[in-house]
Structure formats: structure tokens, C-alpha cells
Design an enzyme around this catalytic site. Structure first.
Site, short mmCIF file in Angstrom:
data_model
loop_
_atom_site.label_atom_id
_atom_site.label_comp_id
_atom_site.label_asym_id
_atom_site.label_seq_id
_atom_site.Cartn_x
_atom_site.Cartn_y
_atom_site.Cartn_z
N LYS A 18 -49.88 68.61 59.22
CA LYS A 18 -48.71 68.65 60.13
C LYS A 18 -49.05 69.39 61.40
O LYS A 18 -48.58 69.05 62.47
CB LYS A 18 -47.53 69.35 59.44
N HIS A 43 -50.93 77.29 59.38
CA HIS A 43 -51.97 76.48 59.97
C HIS A 43 -52.61 77.24 61.13
O HIS A 43 -52.05 78.18 61.67
CB HIS A 43 -51.49 75.08 60.37
N GLN A 221 -44.51 72.82 54.03
CA GLN A 221 -44.87 72.27 52.72
C GLN A 221 -44.64 70.74 52.70
O GLN A 221 -44.68 70.13 53.76
CB GLN A 221 -44.08 72.97 51.60
P1 IMP Z 1 -44.76 79.37 46.52
O1 IMP Z 1 -44.18 78.57 47.63
O2 IMP Z 1 -45.67 80.48 46.98
O3 IMP Z 1 -43.73 79.84 45.54
O4 IMP Z 1 -45.72 78.38 45.68
C1 IMP Z 1 -45.20 77.33 44.89
C2 IMP Z 1 -46.13 76.12 44.95
O5 IMP Z 1 -46.12 75.59 46.26
C3 IMP Z 1 -47.59 76.43 44.65
O6 IMP Z 1 -48.16 75.31 44.00
C4 IMP Z 1 -48.21 76.61 46.01
O7 IMP Z 1 -49.58 76.35 46.00
C5 IMP Z 1 -47.44 75.54 46.79
N1 IMP Z 1 -47.37 75.81 48.23
C6 IMP Z 1 -46.59 76.68 48.87
N2 IMP Z 1 -46.79 76.64 50.20
C7 IMP Z 1 -47.71 75.69 50.41
C8 IMP Z 1 -48.32 75.15 51.59
O8 IMP Z 1 -48.04 75.52 52.74
N3 IMP Z 1 -49.24 74.17 51.39
C9 IMP Z 1 -49.54 73.69 50.15
N4 IMP Z 1 -49.00 74.16 49.04
C10 IMP Z 1 -48.10 75.15 49.16
#
Ligand code: IMP
Length: 417
Positions: A18, A43, A221
Site C-alpha cells: 500500500k 512502511h 493491514q
Molecule cells: P496485532 O495487530 O499486533 O494484534 O496482530 C494480529 C495479527 O495481525 C498478527 O498476525 C499480525 O502479524 C498481523 N498484523 C498486524 N499488523 C500487520 C501489518 O501491518 N501487516 C501484516 N500483518 C499485520
């Protein structure tokens, strides 16, 4: 028709690239707004000799004319935000933080990591930044909002009362009660650094819409990590899809104009959870190497696999995508054959939709002939025939036009069809 905002949204498990598209579009927009997520996103943008790491500050910060809004749907860690702000010295008047965004405080990160440890092999694989606990407190109505920073004393008393009420839980997780004097000192420092930027951003966006300003809504995300529509519980804690832009900024669905969905020409995910088209063999490793697939925020190697057209069709529909930007096509260069997941097999039955639990889904692949080199192509007809056929076939499978194709990290190596 009144003015509408452009929206960028991730269609896979995040990390779709993105940044390249948002960075490009931010140059021509007056406002860039973040509506969900926290400093789990990230990023890197390179401008000349300088590298900028963005996690929470919208990408418009690199366009001196753009105003940047952090919406109410975001969870904001003041300490990390202030650190990120240090990269820039002219933010006054072009950075605005919603007073209704929720605060992500150090104890949220401690709880996040403690919960992950307690889950053992069932861990979600979070970024450990405290995202889940911060959104959890928001929804449980025990969170604290950015607007409360105006009165650090009152806020510190509320935080300490929260600790008192949850003493047993915090103790079990090894999360220590903050020292009252230190907490007040910390919150006062946050107030001093952030107060000039805190405002009612909903009013600001409404005004921008009325004035006919060009507004870009920057998603974080991806759809498959959405709290409702992703691979629950292996998801993040926010609404990552288009609808999140409405609640996360306070604008109506009618204020959303063109939706550009971002997807890689293959698939990756970080953390645990189902990933039907994952390739655990040589091809997956080759995708990781070719695409430098290591997390921006955590440095973790990303899991890699093939384009999942079933999950993509689901994402296109949920987000109301008008056009897809297909990123990193060049990473597939040199493969003899390229696979695409076109259906799932669940308990012996072939289905063409995302089921309740993707854990049980086996991929059904269609095989495409590979191509030698797409890297650096700037026009569709410069692409090898096989790559053109791949893209045209994907359009049919996902039921959406692929309007943009990226063929290298360079800004200019982008095909606009
Ligand atoms: P959290 O957002 O830290 O709670 O993570 C929950 C899930 O979302 C995990 O599998 C993370 O690796 C994934 N995740 C969170 N933010 C990102 C991102 O910016 N890129 C890719 N995966 C993400």
C-alpha cells in the site's frame, strides 16, 4: 453529487505494498487520513537520500502541502507517535489527531505479550504492540481517549483506578501497577508534545469534504486480518475494510468515492492462522527472497504462497473495490510456472467462497505458464505475453478490473491501464 474521498484498502493479509500507491497518491491529495489500526502497521518511504519509517503518521506527511489526519478509529501510542514525529520538523498545522482516538499505553503492550505467552502454540503471533488490549478496553468501555490528555492528573487517577479494579488480572499477567508520580510525569509529557495537534477531526474532514478538497483515506493491514471478515481469531482488532473508514473518521458511506484495493501478485502473511495457498517448499522460499518478505514492524520472515483468487473475490466484494492495484508482479519473474488458488476443497467438496473456518480449506490450483521478465515494465504491452495473460485471467477470477500493475519498488515502474 457532493465531494467524495478516495480510499485505499489492503485486500490480503497486509503488507500488500500500500505504501507505494499511497505515497504516490498522497502527492496529489490535500488530506491524507488514517482510520484504523495502530503502530502495528508500517512502511518505509525513501525520498532522495532519506528514509522515513511511518507507522501511525499518514503518508501525506511527505507532501508539504498535505494535511494529515489520525482518525478516531486509530489506537495511538503517545510514546511511539512522539518518536515518529521527531523525523519531521514542520508538523504544526498539517497534523491532526482525533480527540476520540483511543490511547494505547505501555500496559497494553505488556498485556498483549503476556497473553501471547500464555496461549503457547495457540498464539496469534501479534506484533506485541498492544493493539488487541487497547481495542479491547475501548469496546469494553474502560479505555482512555486522546482528549483525556488535556487533564493528565485526572487521567492518571483513572488509570490507577483501572489497575486497582483489575488488580488480580494484572498481577497474574505480571503487569506492574505504574508508580503514580512517574505516570503523571509521563502523561504530562504526552500532553505537552501532542496537545497542539489534538482536535475534533470529524469536523475537519466534513469541512474538507464541503470545500471540495481532495481527500485520501489510507487503510492499514488487510481484509483477511479484519476483526469481522478475516480469519478470526488470527486477525487484528480493528475494522480494516472500507466500512472502517466511515466509523473510523465519522464520514458517511456516501462520502466514499473511488476504492482502490491493493494486492500482491502472490500472497503473504505474518503471524499464525490459516493460509490455504501457502507454499512451504522451494517456491515459497523463492518468493520470500525475491520479494524481501520480512516484516517492516517486527522483522519477522513472512509466510509466502500463491495468489488466492477466492479470498480476493471475497475482499473485492466486501470493500466495494473499483480497481485493484496488483503489486510486485516482478517477484514472479523467472518461475517456470505460476499457481493461482481458484477454489477450496473442504471435506471433499469444492467451494468458491470463503468458508467459516479457512483452516480446513485445501487449495485447488490453476497453473499458468511463467515468464522471464516483467521488472521495470511501464506499459501493459511491454509485459511478456504470459504475464499479460496472467493479469487478464485474474481479472475474470476476482471479478474486478486490475487498473494498476507495479513492476518494481521504483515509483515510475508502474503500469496504469
Ligand atoms: P496485532 O495487530 O499486533 O494484534 O496482530 C494480529 C495479527 O495481525 C498478527 O498476525 C499480525 O502479524 C498481523 N498484523 C498486524 N499488523 C500487520 C501489518 O501491518 N501487516 C501484516 N500483518 C499485520
Amino acid at each position: 453529487m457532493s465531494n467524495q474521498a478516495d480510499l485505499i484498502v489492503g485486500l490480503q493479509w497486509g503488507d500488500e505494498g500500500k505504501g507505494k500507491i499511497v505515497d504516490h497518491m498522497a502527492q496529489t491529495h490535500d488530506y491524507v487520513c488514517r482510520f484504523a489500526g495502530g503502530h502495528n502497521a508500517g512502511h518505509t518511504i525513501v525520498v532522495g537520500e532519506k528514509k522515513y519509517a511511518l507507522h501511525l503518521i499518514p503518508s501525506g506527511v511527505l507532501n508539504p502541502k498535505a494535511k494529515n489526519i489520525v482518525g478516531n478509529g486509530v489506537v495511538l501510542s503517545p510514546a511511539d507517535f512522539i518518536e515518529e514525529m521527531r523525523q519531521f520538523d514542520d508538523l504544526q498545522g498539517r497534523l491532526f489527531i482525533s480527540d476520540k482516538a483511543h490511547l494505547l499505553l505501555p500496559y497494553h503492550a505488556e498485556i498483549d505479550r503476556a497473553r501471547e505467552r500464555m496461549k503457547g502454540d495457540k498464539a496469534i503471533g501479534t506484533t506485541g504492540k498492544g493493539i488487541g488490549p487497547a481495542y479491547g478496553d475501548k469496546v469494553a468501555r474502560v479505555g482512555h481517549r486522546v482528549g483525556e490528555l488535556h487533564d493528565p492528573k485526572k487521567l492518571s487517577e483513572k488509570i490507577l483506578a483501572h489497575f486497582e479494579m483489575n488488580r488480580a488480572v494484572f498481577e497474574a499477567m505480571g503487569v506492574a501497577t505504574p508508580d503514580p508520580a512517574e505516570l503523571l510525569h509521563e502523561l504530562t509529557a504526552y500532553k505537552e508534545a501532542l496537545e497542539p495537534y489534538i482536535t475534533d477531526t470529524t469536523l475537519l474532514v466534513w469541512k474538507a469534504l464541503e470545500e471540495g478538497s481532495k481527500i485520501l483515506l489510507e487503510g492499514a493491514q488487510g481484509t483477511m486480518l479484519d476483526i469481522d471478515h478475516g480469519t478470526y481469531p488470527y486477525v487484528t482488532s480493528s475494522t480494516t475494510v472500507s466500512a472502517g473508514a466511515c466509523s473510523g473518521l465519522g464520514i458517511s458511506p456516501k462520502a466514499i468515492g473511488k476504492v482502490t484495493g491493493i494486492a500482491k501478485a502472490y500472497c503473504t502473511r505474518v503471524g499464525n492462522g490459516p493460509f490455504p495457498s501457502e507454499d512451504l517448499g522451494e517456491a515459497g522460499q523463492r518468493l520470500r527472497d525475491n520479494g524481501y518478505e520480512y516484516g517492516t514492524t517486527t522483522g519477522r520472515p513472512r509466510r509466502c504462497g500463491w495468489f488466492d483468487a477466492v479470498a480476493m473475490r471475497h475482499a473485492v466484494r466486501i470493500n466495494g473495490v473499483d480497481q485493484v492495484a496488483l503489486m510486485k508482479l516482478d517477484v514472479l519473474d523467472g518461475f517456470d510456472e505460476v499457481k493461482v488458488c481458484v477454489a477450496y476443497r473442504v471435506k471433499g467438496e469444492e467451494i468458491d467462497y470463503v468458508p467459516y473456518d479457512l483452516e480446513d480449506a485445501e487449495p485447488v490450483y490453476r497453473i499458468y505458464k511463467g515468464w522471464k521478465k516483467s521488472a521495470g515494465a511501464r506499459r501493459f504491452d511491454e509485459l511478456p505475453e504470459e504475464a499479460q495473460e496472467y493479469i487478464e485471467s485474474l481479472e475474470g477470477l476476482i471479478d474486478c478490473r486490475i487498473g494498476i500493475v507495479s513492476t518494481s519498488p521504483e515509483r515510475e515502474d508502474t503500469i496504469v491501464r
